[in-house]
Enzyme design. Structure first.
Site, short mmCIF file in Angstrom:
data_model
loop_
_atom_site.label_atom_id
_atom_site.label_comp_id
_atom_site.label_asym_id
_atom_site.label_seq_id
_atom_site.Cartn_x
_atom_site.Cartn_y
_atom_site.Cartn_z
N LYS A 170 46.42 49.34 44.36
CA LYS A 170 46.97 49.53 45.70
C LYS A 170 46.59 48.30 46.52
CE LYS A 170 46.27 50.57 49.51
NZ LYS A 170 46.51 49.72 50.78
N GLY A 201 51.38 50.47 49.90
CA GLY A 201 51.11 51.44 50.96
C GLY A 201 49.93 51.05 51.81
N GLY A 206 46.08 54.80 49.76
CA GLY A 206 44.79 54.53 49.14
C GLY A 206 43.92 55.76 49.02
N GLU A 244 32.89 45.72 47.02
CA GLU A 244 32.59 44.39 47.53
C GLU A 244 32.98 44.42 49.00
OE1 GLU A 244 33.02 41.10 49.13
OE2 GLU A 244 34.58 40.57 47.68
N CYS A 278 34.92 36.99 53.29
CA CYS A 278 33.75 37.88 53.36
C CYS A 278 32.44 37.14 53.14
CB CYS A 278 33.90 39.03 52.36
SG CYS A 278 34.18 38.49 50.66
N GLU A 377 29.96 41.57 61.57
CA GLU A 377 30.95 40.71 60.94
C GLU A 377 32.13 40.51 61.89
OE1 GLU A 377 32.81 40.21 56.52
OE2 GLU A 377 32.98 42.21 57.41
#
Length: 472
Positions: A170, A201, A206, A244, A278, A377
């Site tokens: 996905k 989607g 998900g 992750e 990231c 973040e």
């Protein structure tokens, strides 16, 4: 307009049944360039059932057999390289000159590297009177982000397939071109039907995939907040997870480090892909006595990171992926300005005008370790500069944000750098500008997730050891 109103299930493209749609933006102009269908629960179910049906034969095949398909997929993706680089650049905002190398060529190489590593692995060994075999974990739900779409798909699928798993992917609805190219490559490579399935989607699709009882393992890359939610849903059924997640990576400059190299690396890492990385260095820790020098170097170097149209060769920093992401990052910048932080470069007033999702590269100095900008973040082109009193203080601040995906150390000697690197709680630590190693494990500590990708470590993530006790 390039619409994605279909799903790849059991070896064939199938028209989407539901009416829910997401809009795909051109990051540089904010113009709509596509629609993405949201897979309904019934479509997710068909994809999972196809993966389950394909699993026995695929998991029983030899590593060499599976590696051949991985190389064929790499060849098919490589043939689509230029068009795919342009599509990803439009969706995500990465300058085109970087998109081909980072967003396409590197993942293509990773498919081939994973095939070679998998062929060389031992999938069984004798331990005393036991035969220990490495068994495929089963059907994997792979949920991937928009910032490095083909790279993140590759990191999961190449390893999972090499381990003998079958997959339902996905991808992010914000950057669907890579997933379409993968489906075309899978079909061209003549992978057995059901081994790889793709459902497009958003969050609803998900969640249906994560909760499906036919899924044995979930591999997710994205925000820590969503990762917590996925871990809770998967935990209810005791499914394996690999997560992750976010990062707030620190670069620690020791006294005597080459300040000019430190600054070049920090800016290049922080601003790569407009900060939408990231593992980006988003905190720079420098000695208190050297702050003035680092501030001057940063102020002088930041203007070289020209913001503009990703298609132009002069552009070093493109737009963010969406209007929502732009407003979120600008809100963080404005809050830092309101706090009175030392604005070294950029800022909310420097953001280019126009319809695109642009944010000017921004550097704040004298940021306290307890400030939101030092702990949360941003996922945009914003660097926070902190100061420290001594090495213990530097280590405490570097490890204090809760994240532990990546870090960097700069010292007068590699030996001194290695000593400090051993004290940092991060899954990947670069010493004195050492390059990325795709064969090494990539993943994080703490809020940055669970599990590893890359090299043999990524393949191991999708294997379950089994002991068969033999009579003596």
């Amino acid at each position: 307009m390039q619409d994605y109103l279909f799903h790849f299930i059991d070896g064939a493209w199938q028209n989407a049944a539901g009416s829910a749609r997401s809009i795909v933006d051109d990051a540089a102009t904010a113009a709509a360039i596509g629609l993405v269908a949201h897979a309904e629960a019934a479509e997710v179910d068909r994809a999972v059932m196809a993966a389950r049906a394909a699993f026995p034969a695929w998991s029983a095949s030899t590593p060499a057999h599976r590696a051949g398909f991985l190389r064929a997929i790499a060849d098919a993706l490589e043939a689509r390289g230029e068009a795919l680089a342009q599509a990803i650049s439009r969706e995500v905002g990465m300058p085109l000159k970087l998109s081909r190398r980072i967003q396409v060529d590197a993942p293509v190489a990773a498919w081939r590297q994973t095939a070679g590593i998998g062929e060389g692995m031992r999938f069984e060994e004798e331990v005393g009177h036991s035969l220990v075999t490495q068994e495929a974990a089963g059907v994997v739900a792979a949920i991937t982000p928009w910032n490095y779409p083909l790279h993140q798909i590759t990191a999961k699928l190449a390893a999972a397939l090499m381990a003998g798993c079958t997959v339902v992917l996905k991808p992010s609805e914000l950057a669907p071109a890579a997933a379409q190219a993968l489906g075309e490559a899978v079909a061209q490579a003549q992978l057995p039907p059901g081994v790889v399935n793709i459902v497009f989607g958003a969050a609803d699709s998900g969640q249906a995939l994560v909760e499906h009882r036919g899924v044995d393992m979930v591999s997710f890359t994205g925000s820590t907040e969503v990762g917590r939610r996925i871990a809770a849903l998967a935990g209810a059924q005791l499914k394996r997870v690999a997560l992750e997640l976010g990062g707030k990576s620190a670069s620690v400059a020791m006294p005597g480090a080459d300040a000019e190299r430190v600054v070049r690396h920090a800016l290049a890492s922080c601003l790569l892909n407009s900060g939408q990385t990231c593992s980006a260095i988003t905190r720079l820790l420098v000695p208190q006595a050297d702050y003035g020098r680092y501030r001057a170097l940063l102020a002088a170097a930041a203007p070289a990171f020209v913001t503009g149209d990703p298609a132009l060769p002069s552009t070093r920093v493109g737009p963010l992926v969406s209007a929502r992401q732009r407003e979120r990052v600008l809100a963080i910048i404005r809050a830092a300005e309101d706090e009175g932080l030392d604005l070294v470069a950029g800022g909310s007033q420097a953001t280019p005008p126009g319809a695109g999702h642009f944010v000017a590269p921004t550097v704040f100095g004298q940021v306290a370790a307890t400030a939101a900008l030092a702990r949360e973040e941003v996922f945009g082109p914003v660097l926070a500069v902190l100061t420290y009193a001594d090495e213990d203080d530097a280590v405490q601040q570097a490890n204090g944000a809760g994240y532990g995906l990546a870090a960097a150390v700069w010292a007068e000697s590699p030996e001194e750098g290695l000593r400090l690197a051993r004290r940092l709680r991060a899954g990947q630590v670069d010493v004195n500008g050492a390059p990325f190693n795709p064969a090494a494990p990539f993943g994080g500590f703490g809020l940055s997730g669970i599990g590893r990708e890359g090299g043999r470590y990524g393949i191991d993530e999708y294997l379950e050891p089994r002991a068969i006790q033999l009579p003596r």
